[in-house]
Design an enzyme around this catalytic site. Structure first.
Site, PDB file in Angstrom:
ATOM      1  N   MET A 154       0.845  -1.210   0.000  1.00  0.00           N
ATOM      2  CA  MET A 154       0.000   0.000   0.000  1.00  0.00           C
ATOM      3  C   MET A 154       0.875   1.254   0.000  1.00  0.00           C
ATOM      4  O   MET A 154       0.748   2.126   0.856  1.00  0.00           O
ATOM      5  CB  MET A 154      -0.925  -0.060   1.219  1.00  0.00           C
ATOM      6  CG  MET A 154      -2.127   0.850   1.169  1.00  0.00           C
ATOM      7  SD  MET A 154      -3.132   0.692  -0.278  1.00  0.00           S
ATOM      8  CE  MET A 154      -4.742   0.460   0.451  1.00  0.00           C
ATOM      9  N   ARG A 156       2.596   4.389  -2.643  1.00  0.00           N
ATOM     10  CA  ARG A 156       1.943   5.442  -3.445  1.00  0.00           C
ATOM     11  C   ARG A 156       0.979   4.867  -4.480  1.00  0.00           C
ATOM     12  O   ARG A 156      -0.165   5.300  -4.595  1.00  0.00           O
ATOM     13  CB  ARG A 156       3.017   6.266  -4.169  1.00  0.00           C
ATOM     14  CG  ARG A 156       3.645   7.348  -3.336  1.00  0.00           C
ATOM     15  CD  ARG A 156       4.678   8.083  -4.169  1.00  0.00           C
ATOM     16  NE  ARG A 156       5.797   7.199  -4.396  1.00  0.00           N
ATOM     17  CZ  ARG A 156       6.993   7.340  -3.841  1.00  0.00           C
ATOM     18  NH1 ARG A 156       7.239   8.364  -3.058  1.00  0.00           N
ATOM     19  NH2 ARG A 156       7.956   6.487  -4.084  1.00  0.00           N
ATOM     20  N   ARG A 237       6.738  -5.742 -10.725  1.00  0.00           N
ATOM     21  CA  ARG A 237       7.839  -6.416 -11.407  1.00  0.00           C
ATOM     22  C   ARG A 237       7.471  -7.889 -11.522  1.00  0.00           C
ATOM     23  O   ARG A 237       6.939  -8.487 -10.566  1.00  0.00           O
ATOM     24  CB  ARG A 237       9.147  -6.293 -10.606  1.00  0.00           C
ATOM     25  CG  ARG A 237       9.805  -4.931 -10.646  1.00  0.00           C
ATOM     26  CD  ARG A 237      10.377  -4.601 -12.036  1.00  0.00           C
ATOM     27  NE  ARG A 237      11.059  -3.321 -12.070  1.00  0.00           N
ATOM     28  CZ  ARG A 237      10.481  -2.156 -12.389  1.00  0.00           C
ATOM     29  NH1 ARG A 237       9.186  -2.121 -12.705  1.00  0.00           N
ATOM     30  NH2 ARG A 237      11.190  -1.044 -12.415  1.00  0.00           N
ATOM     31  N   GLU A 266      11.691 -10.009 -19.653  1.00  0.00           N
ATOM     32  CA  GLU A 266      11.037  -9.170 -20.662  1.00  0.00           C
ATOM     33  C   GLU A 266      12.015  -8.910 -21.791  1.00  0.00           C
ATOM     34  O   GLU A 266      13.206  -8.761 -21.524  1.00  0.00           O
ATOM     35  CB  GLU A 266      10.594  -7.856 -20.024  1.00  0.00           C
ATOM     36  CG  GLU A 266       9.554  -8.085 -18.936  1.00  0.00           C
ATOM     37  CD  GLU A 266       9.140  -6.803 -18.201  1.00  0.00           C
ATOM     38  OE1 GLU A 266       9.564  -5.709 -18.619  1.00  0.00           O
ATOM     39  OE2 GLU A 266       8.407  -6.920 -17.221  1.00  0.00           O
ATOM     40  N   HIS A 285       4.731  -3.891 -20.471  1.00  0.00           N
ATOM     41  CA  HIS A 285       5.340  -3.003 -19.465  1.00  0.00           C
ATOM     42  C   HIS A 285       5.076  -1.523 -19.796  1.00  0.00           C
ATOM     43  O   HIS A 285       6.018  -0.755 -20.007  1.00  0.00           O
ATOM     44  CB  HIS A 285       6.846  -3.293 -19.329  1.00  0.00           C
ATOM     45  CG  HIS A 285       7.384  -2.895 -17.976  1.00  0.00           C
ATOM     46  ND1 HIS A 285       8.431  -3.530 -17.354  1.00  0.00           N
ATOM     47  CD2 HIS A 285       7.013  -1.904 -17.121  1.00  0.00           C
ATOM     48  CE1 HIS A 285       8.693  -2.956 -16.195  1.00  0.00           C
ATOM     49  NE2 HIS A 285       7.832  -1.964 -16.032  1.00  0.00           N
TER      50      HIS A 285
HETATM   51  C1  DGY Z   1       9.041   1.938 -13.157  1.00  0.00           C
HETATM   52  O1  DGY Z   1       9.093   3.171 -13.160  1.00  0.00           O
HETATM   53  O2  DGY Z   1       9.641   1.254 -12.318  1.00  0.00           O
HETATM   54  C2  DGY Z   1       8.170   1.288 -14.183  1.00  0.00           C
HETATM   55  O3  DGY Z   1       8.288  -0.062 -14.220  1.00  0.00           O
HETATM   56  C3  DGY Z   1       8.393   1.893 -15.556  1.00  0.00           C
HETATM   57  O4  DGY Z   1       7.936   3.188 -15.523  1.00  0.00           O
END
Ligand code: DGY
Length: 324
Positions: A154, A156, A237, A266, A285
């Protein structure tokens, strides 16, 4: 003498213009990330480098740098960088927190709706010419309104998702090491154990950073606790989820579906097992991918490189102990 900065891919022009006002800037123009030998060569003489999450900045790459003072990562996540090694070498690392919060929460919510209400499946159905008539039982999905949303992490972005969910009349549970009173007060969010969250949520959305303790935090054991109707959303991720276990859970009907923006490795190609599953929505992504947000990220990453090189302390420093 002017500072030298290397930028590992084309980013929105405003960020590049900002860097060019203060430094000599070299940009890797390739569509794919710079190969490691190029990265090793380019990092050697520069004072600053603007990196992407696709650049692995490890011990070996850092070992080649002779003058490097700052790494400005164009992302909020910084698991692509060996922070301990950068700190040991006195190199400041910065990220782009805050500016992409709302845009990423938008995508997480969009994935929830896309999977829950069969939006991508429906689109395919129409395009493939399968639509013959209005049918009482066609493409029935899961409601968003009044469903239970379990938010793992929880911070931002988790809170921004909770705000959207509250507006949709969802019941909100969260799992976090901290008590997030603001979310409890404003969105009626309830802190629960991970087990409870997994057992009762209709939608589960992951918003935790990748660290050694979150790696593979959702595996077979966790899938076996989820409801058959559960839908997993991941915009954080890929490595937080054991992907083989996820595929098995989707194939066996242990859970109902998934909306994924991030993957273990990825990019994934069209032959990836996830691409064969009808109950998933996959995007490449793009959590932070809006014009506005990517520009803000470029300005923030560039701004913190300049701040560091001009002797100021960037607000978004990841390893403040370097400047202590
Ligand atoms: C991040 O900022 O970590 C995102 O995965 C890509 O903007």
């Amino acid at each position: 003498m002017m500072h030298k900065i290397y930028v590992t891919r084309k980013i929105p022009q405003q960020g590049l213009d900002l860097l060019k006002r203060y430094a000599e800037v070299k940009i890797w123009e390739g569509e794919l990330p710079p190969p490691r030998d190029i990265l090793r060569k380019e990092i050697r003489e520069v004072d600053g480098i603007l990196t992407l999450l696709t650049d692995r900045i490890d011990k070996e790459i850092l070992g080649a740098a002779k003058n490097l003072k700052v790494i400005g990562n164009y992302a909020v996540g910084f698991d692509n960088i060996d922070i301990d090694e950068a700190t040991r070498r006195g190199i400041v690392v910065t990220n782009t927190p805050g500016v992409l919060t709302e845009t990423t929460a938008d995508l997480a919510f969009a994935l929830m709706m896309a999977v829950g209400r069969n939006i991508v499946r429906g689109d395919r159905y129409v395009r493939e010419g399968n639509w013959k008539t209005w049918e009482p039982m066609l493409l029935l999905g899961m409601d968003i309104n009044e469903a239970t949303l379990g938010i793992i992490g929880m911070g931002r972005i988790g809170q921004a998702l909770a705000r959207r969910a509250f507006g949709f009349n969802m019941r909100i549970l969260y799992y976090d090491e901290y008590n997030i009173q603001e979310a409890e007060r404003s969105f009626n969010a309830k802190k629960v154990s991970l087990e409870e969250l997994l057992q009762v949520s209709d939608y589960i959305s992951i918003h935790a950073p990748l660290t050694p303790s979150t790696r593979n935090m959702i595996g077979s054991k966790e899938f076996s606790m989820m409801r058959k109707e559960a839908i997993l959303i991941n915009t954080s991720r890929g490595l937080l989820v054991d992907e083989a276990a996820l595929i098995e859970a989707l194939e066996r009907g242990t859970i109902a579906g998934a909306g994924l923006d991030v993957f273990q490795e990825e990019p994934i190609g069209k032959d990836h097992p996830l691409c064969r599953l009808p109950n998933v929505v996959l995007v490449p992504h793009i959590g932070s991918a809006s014009y506005h947000t990517r520009t803000k990220m470029a300005l923030m990453a560039a701004g913190s490189i300049i701040e560091t090189l001009t002797g100021k302390r960037p607000e978004n420093i990841v390893n403040p102990e370097v400047l202590a």
